[in-house]
Design a protein around this motif. Structure first.
Motif, PDB file in Angstrom:
ATOM      1  N   ALA A 288       0.808  -1.215   0.000  1.00 44.81           N
ATOM      2  CA  ALA A 288       0.000   0.000   0.000  1.00 44.81           C
ATOM      3  C   ALA A 288       0.845   1.271   0.000  1.00 44.81           C
ATOM      4  O   ALA A 288       0.402   2.324  -0.426  1.00 44.81           O
ATOM      5  CB  ALA A 288      -0.939   0.012   1.211  1.00 44.81           C
ATOM      6  N   VAL A 289       2.086   1.195   0.481  1.00 43.27           N
ATOM      7  CA  VAL A 289       2.946   2.373   0.592  1.00 43.27           C
ATOM      8  C   VAL A 289       4.031   2.292  -0.476  1.00 43.27           C
ATOM      9  O   VAL A 289       4.818   1.354  -0.496  1.00 43.27           O
ATOM     10  CB  VAL A 289       3.584   2.449   1.993  1.00 43.27           C
ATOM     11  N   ASP A 290       4.051   3.271  -1.382  1.00 47.94           N
ATOM     12  CA  ASP A 290       4.994   3.258  -2.491  1.00 47.94           C
ATOM     13  C   ASP A 290       6.309   3.949  -2.159  1.00 47.94           C
ATOM     14  O   ASP A 290       7.341   3.644  -2.737  1.00 47.94           O
ATOM     15  CB  ASP A 290       4.367   3.941  -3.719  1.00 47.94           C
ATOM     16  N   ASN A 291       6.279   4.900  -1.228  1.00 44.88           N
ATOM     17  CA  ASN A 291       7.449   5.695  -0.892  1.00 44.88           C
ATOM     18  C   ASN A 291       8.290   4.965   0.154  1.00 44.88           C
ATOM     19  O   ASN A 291       7.796   4.603   1.217  1.00 44.88           O
ATOM     20  CB  ASN A 291       6.988   7.059  -0.349  1.00 44.88           C
ATOM     21  N   LYS A 292       9.580   4.728  -0.152  1.00 45.74           N
ATOM     22  CA  LYS A 292      10.426   3.931   0.734  1.00 45.74           C
ATOM     23  C   LYS A 292      10.560   4.537   2.132  1.00 45.74           C
ATOM     24  O   LYS A 292      10.382   3.811   3.125  1.00 45.74           O
ATOM     25  CB  LYS A 292      11.814   3.717   0.122  1.00 45.74           C
ATOM     26  N   PRO A 293      10.872   5.842   2.289  1.00 44.18           N
ATOM     27  CA  PRO A 293      10.963   6.399   3.652  1.00 44.18           C
ATOM     28  C   PRO A 293       9.663   6.265   4.438  1.00 44.18           C
ATOM     29  O   PRO A 293       9.677   5.959   5.635  1.00 44.18           O
ATOM     30  CB  PRO A 293      11.317   7.875   3.402  1.00 44.18           C
ATOM     31  N   LEU A 294       8.525   6.471   3.738  1.00 42.34           N
ATOM     32  CA  LEU A 294       7.241   6.332   4.433  1.00 42.34           C
ATOM     33  C   LEU A 294       6.963   4.875   4.795  1.00 42.34           C
ATOM     34  O   LEU A 294       6.359   4.588   5.823  1.00 42.34           O
ATOM     35  CB  LEU A 294       6.120   6.891   3.553  1.00 42.34           C
ATOM     36  N   LEU A 295       7.410   3.964   3.950  1.00 45.49           N
ATOM     37  CA  LEU A 295       7.258   2.548   4.271  1.00 45.49           C
ATOM     38  C   LEU A 295       8.043   2.203   5.533  1.00 45.49           C
ATOM     39  O   LEU A 295       7.540   1.491   6.415  1.00 45.49           O
ATOM     40  CB  LEU A 295       7.751   1.684   3.106  1.00 45.49           C
ATOM     41  N   VAL A 296       9.258   2.727   5.638  1.00 45.53           N
ATOM     42  CA  VAL A 296      10.082   2.471   6.818  1.00 45.53           C
ATOM     43  C   VAL A 296       9.412   3.017   8.069  1.00 45.53           C
ATOM     44  O   VAL A 296       9.341   2.342   9.104  1.00 45.53           O
ATOM     45  CB  VAL A 296      11.488   3.087   6.637  1.00 45.53           C
ATOM     46  N   ILE A 297       8.884   4.230   7.984  1.00 44.68           N
ATOM     47  CA  ILE A 297       8.204   4.840   9.132  1.00 44.68           C
ATOM     48  C   ILE A 297       6.984   4.008   9.527  1.00 44.68           C
ATOM     49  O   ILE A 297       6.717   3.771  10.716  1.00 44.68           O
ATOM     50  CB  ILE A 297       7.785   6.293   8.799  1.00 44.68           C
ATOM     51  N   THR A 298       6.237   3.544   8.525  1.00 44.86           N
ATOM     52  CA  THR A 298       5.044   2.745   8.797  1.00 44.86           C
ATOM     53  C   THR A 298       5.399   1.437   9.500  1.00 44.86           C
ATOM     54  O   THR A 298       4.745   1.026  10.468  1.00 44.86           O
ATOM     55  CB  THR A 298       4.295   2.429   7.488  1.00 44.86           C
ATOM     56  N   MET A 299       6.459   0.786   9.026  1.00 43.55           N
ATOM     57  CA  MET A 299       6.865  -0.481   9.639  1.00 43.55           C
ATOM     58  C   MET A 299       7.372  -0.267  11.073  1.00 43.55           C
ATOM     59  O   MET A 299       7.122  -1.084  11.957  1.00 43.55           O
ATOM     60  CB  MET A 299       7.953  -1.150   8.800  1.00 43.55           C
ATOM     61  N   ILE A 300       8.095   0.834  11.282  1.00 46.39           N
ATOM     62  CA  ILE A 300       8.562   1.141  12.639  1.00 46.39           C
ATOM     63  C   ILE A 300       7.368   1.383  13.557  1.00 46.39           C
ATOM     64  O   ILE A 300       7.359   0.955  14.719  1.00 46.39           O
ATOM     65  CB  ILE A 300       9.509   2.351  12.632  1.00 46.39           C
ATOM     66  N   PHE A 301       6.333   2.044  13.015  1.00 47.52           N
ATOM     67  CA  PHE A 301       5.120   2.250  13.805  1.00 47.52           C
ATOM     68  C   PHE A 301       4.503   0.916  14.213  1.00 47.52           C
ATOM     69  O   PHE A 301       4.111   0.712  15.361  1.00 47.52           O
ATOM     70  CB  PHE A 301       4.086   3.056  13.014  1.00 47.52           C
ATOM     71  N   ILE A 302       4.385   0.002  13.250  1.00 47.41           N
ATOM     72  CA  ILE A 302       3.781  -1.298  13.544  1.00 47.41           C
ATOM     73  C   ILE A 302       4.559  -2.012  14.645  1.00 47.41           C
ATOM     74  O   ILE A 302       3.986  -2.567  15.589  1.00 47.41           O
ATOM     75  CB  ILE A 302       3.706  -2.159  12.271  1.00 47.41           C
ATOM     76  N   ALA A 303       5.894  -1.975  14.544  1.00 46.88           N
ATOM     77  CA  ALA A 303       6.723  -2.619  15.574  1.00 46.88           C
ATOM     78  C   ALA A 303       6.534  -1.941  16.922  1.00 46.88           C
ATOM     79  O   ALA A 303       6.360  -2.611  17.955  1.00 46.88           O
ATOM     80  CB  ALA A 303       8.187  -2.581  15.157  1.00 46.88           C
ATOM     81  N   PHE A 304       6.547  -0.615  16.936  1.00 47.23           N
ATOM     82  CA  PHE A 304       6.405   0.130  18.189  1.00 47.23           C
ATOM     83  C   PHE A 304       5.038  -0.113  18.820  1.00 47.23           C
ATOM     84  O   PHE A 304       4.917  -0.256  20.043  1.00 47.23           O
ATOM     85  CB  PHE A 304       6.612   1.623  17.922  1.00 47.23           C
ATOM     86  N   ALA A 305       4.004  -0.187  17.975  1.00 44.47           N
ATOM     87  CA  ALA A 305       2.649  -0.400  18.490  1.00 44.47           C
ATOM     88  C   ALA A 305       2.535  -1.747  19.185  1.00 44.47           C
ATOM     89  O   ALA A 305       1.788  -1.893  20.169  1.00 44.47           O
ATOM     90  CB  ALA A 305       1.638  -0.304  17.349  1.00 44.47           C
ATOM     91  N   GLN A 306       3.263  -2.730  18.696  1.00 42.80           N
ATOM     92  CA  GLN A 306       3.213  -4.045  19.345  1.00 42.80           C
ATOM     93  C   GLN A 306       3.843  -3.990  20.735  1.00 42.80           C
ATOM     94  O   GLN A 306       3.389  -4.653  21.658  1.00 42.80           O
ATOM     95  CB  GLN A 306       3.932  -5.088  18.492  1.00 42.80           C
ATOM     96  N   VAL A 307       4.900  -3.207  20.873  1.00 50.09           N
ATOM     97  CA  VAL A 307       5.559  -3.072  22.180  1.00 50.09           C
ATOM     98  C   VAL A 307       4.608  -2.445  23.186  1.00 50.09           C
ATOM     99  O   VAL A 307       4.432  -2.945  24.305  1.00 50.09           O
ATOM    100  CB  VAL A 307       6.853  -2.249  22.059  1.00 50.09           C
ATOM    101  N   THR A 308       3.977  -1.331  22.804  1.00 57.15           N
ATOM    102  CA  THR A 308       3.095  -0.617  23.736  1.00 57.15           C
ATOM    103  C   THR A 308       1.894  -1.467  24.132  1.00 57.15           C
ATOM    104  O   THR A 308       1.444  -1.436  25.282  1.00 57.15           O
ATOM    105  CB  THR A 308       2.611   0.712  23.128  1.00 57.15           C
ATOM    106  N   THR A 309       1.376  -2.231  23.178  1.00 52.62           N
ATOM    107  CA  THR A 309       0.226  -3.080  23.475  1.00 52.62           C
ATOM    108  C   THR A 309       0.620  -4.281  24.325  1.00 52.62           C
ATOM    109  O   THR A 309      -0.045  -4.609  25.309  1.00 52.62           O
ATOM    110  CB  THR A 309      -0.432  -3.563  22.163  1.00 52.62           C
ATOM    111  N   ASN A 310       1.700  -4.930  23.951  1.00 52.46           N
ATOM    112  CA  ASN A 310       2.096  -6.155  24.639  1.00 52.46           C
ATOM    113  C   ASN A 310       2.437  -5.926  26.099  1.00 52.46           C
ATOM    114  O   ASN A 310       2.007  -6.673  26.983  1.00 52.46           O
ATOM    115  CB  ASN A 310       3.294  -6.792  23.924  1.00 52.46           C
ATOM    116  N   ILE A 311       3.224  -4.904  26.381  1.00 48.87           N
ATOM    117  CA  ILE A 311       3.702  -4.713  27.749  1.00 48.87           C
ATOM    118  C   ILE A 311       2.545  -4.394  28.688  1.00 48.87           C
ATOM    119  O   ILE A 311       2.470  -4.925  29.804  1.00 48.87           O
ATOM    120  CB  ILE A 311       4.778  -3.614  27.792  1.00 48.87           C
ATOM    121  N   LEU A 312       1.613  -3.557  28.236  1.00 45.94           N
ATOM    122  CA  LEU A 312       0.489  -3.197  29.103  1.00 45.94           C
ATOM    123  C   LEU A 312      -0.519  -4.326  29.235  1.00 45.94           C
ATOM    124  O   LEU A 312      -0.922  -4.691  30.343  1.00 45.94           O
ATOM    125  CB  LEU A 312      -0.220  -1.948  28.555  1.00 45.94           C
TER     126      LEU A 312
END
Length: 452
Positions: A288-312
């Motif tokens: 869905a994301v064509d722009n490489k920098p935006l793809l990287v940011i999106t993937m980092i978000f997904i990883a970060f979101a798992q941390v915040t959800t899992n720990i709590l």
């Protein structure tokens, strides 16, 4: 609160007047480290669940876009009210879920709701950790050409274990700092999906009839079911909220933290899957994301979101259960929970053919969660009149010794009814379980209720 201190001291329990980093305890605590904004941000960060994305994906072909929005809104409103109701004991007395459950299930019986709460938590922990590792693996592959998801999964899990041992102090700052990034990223992904797949979304989701019947109410339960585990152990969190935050304000906090995250994630899953047929969130966003920098940011978000959800949501409840059952320290219990996540085989759960199975899993454990929730509420509000005898709750040889068979019987009745109506299992088990428990507690002699 002075009465709470005296009662706990009588039972030989140390009341927590302060709490260092990672110093979590089952004892009553007077320390409240979260104000209303910190609490809202904690729930916001803790509810960005990729499981919600998968649930949204599973509704393609069943509901239209409006019906999904209404279903999510109803589910989140019910969640907010239920969290406030069952979290009242923890907020008032500073006790965690494992202690609260002794009032209804007994000292040994509380292992039943602990198991029901802990198993889904550990499964979600493994599932979401694999998703987070996949996101980091894609970033690595995109930037450096290195692709090894197993390495990232192991490293990601040990990172979460390291953060988990910091306890609620670590949770507070992790969620507060991450909330702005999470909301911005969700909004960006949502509008990116609309811009790229707008015509297909309009054809597949907007201009279709859908249904307002049983599948619609089943959908409200699916979104509710993602968070229904937290309705049981909400006292683990509410005991951290400052006392001056009233009941109505708590509902507002819960609803307004859970609704945005659920709405964004559920709709993104629904829209992208309807347009592409993809269910795996990593595959979805990489296409869905064509722009490489935006793809990287999106993937980092997904990883970060798992941390915040899992720990709590996925580490604290089973860790507290291990503390209660095996008399472990919090840090030890948190490490064990993190290691158990490796045993959930999350690489199987993220497969396309597993989406339907994940929905069945949610419906099944929700069949247990609804009855237990009803029993806890009836016990606290109708039988105890919102007044708990703290010293008895910490006395293993006192009146709550053993297993309360009234609660067990009521739970079984509620589960049978819930499984009979599996598509709305959480709702279906409430009244039968609560009603049977209330009647048994009134009619069954006290001597026959508790069994060692």
């Amino acid at each position: 609160m002075e009465n709470t201190k005296v009662a706990a001291a009588t039972a030989g329990v140390k009341v927590l007047d302060h709490k260092a980093v990672g110093e979590e305890s089952l004892a009553p605590q007077t320390t409240r480290i979260m104000g209303p904004w910190s609490y809202l941000f904690a729930w916001l960060g803790g509810c960005v669940s990729i499981g919600t994305f998968t649930v949204g994906s599973g509704l393609v072909g069943t509901l239209n876009l409006l019906q999904v929005v209404v279903a999510i809104t109803i589910g989140c409103t019910v969640i907010g009210a239920a969290l406030m109701i069952n979290g009242r004991a923890g907020h008032k007395y500073g006790i965690p879920f494992m202690v609260q459950a002794r009032s209804a299930f007994g000292f040994s019986g509380n292992r039943i709701p602990a198991l029901v709460r802990s198993v889904p938590a550990i499964v979600w922990l493994g599932f979401q950790s694999w998703i987070g590792a996949g996101a980091l693996n894609l970033v690595s592959d995109t930037l450096f050409g290195y692709n090894n998801i197993v390495v990232f999964f192991v490293g990601f899990q040990f990172l979460q274990i390291g953060l988990s041992v910091l306890g609620f102090h670590g949770i507070k700052w992790l969620e507060n700092i991450g909330s702005v990034f999470i909301i911005g990223s969700l909004a960006y992904m949502f509008f990116s999906v609309i811009n790229k797949y707008g015509d297909v979304i309009s054809t597949n989701l907007v201009n279709v009839e859908g249904t307002w019947g049983t599948p619609f109410w089943g959908a409200t339960m699916l979104f509710l079911g993602v968070y229904s585990t937290m309705m049981l152990n909400v006292s683990d969190y509410s005991r951290e909220l400052r006392r001056e935050v009233g009941l109505f304000r708590q509902v507002v906090i819960y609803a307004n933290s859970i609704l945005p995250a659920t709405l964004f994630m559920g709709l993104i899953g629904l829209m992208v899957t309807s347009a592409t047929g993809e269910v795996d969130p990593i595959s979805v966003f990489s296409s869905a994301v064509d722009n490489k920098p935006l793809l990287v940011i999106t993937m980092i978000f997904i990883a970060f979101a798992q941390v915040t959800t899992n720990i709590l949501n996925n580490v604290v409840p089973p860790a507290y259960a291990l503390m209660d059952i095996f008399n472990l320290k919090f840090k030890t219990a948190a490490v064990i929970v993190g290691l158990l996540a490796f045993c959930t085989f999350p690489w199987e759960l993220v497969k396309d053919e597993s989406a339907a199975g994940l929905s069945i899993f949610i419906q099944t454990y929700s069949a247990f969660l609804g009855p237990i929730f009803a029993i806890l509420v009836v016990d606290y509000y109708f039988l105890r009149k919102q007044t708990l005898d703290i010293d008895k709750l910490y006395d293993p040889e006192g009146p709550y010794k053993g297993v309360n068979m009234a609660a067990v019987i009521a739970m079984i009745v509620g589960v049978v009814v819930a499984l009979t109506f599996s598509s709305i299992s959480w709702y279906a088990g409430l009244i039968p379980a609560g009603g049977v428990y209330w009647l048994l507690m009134l009619k069954m002699p006290a001597a026959k209720r508790f069994m060692s």
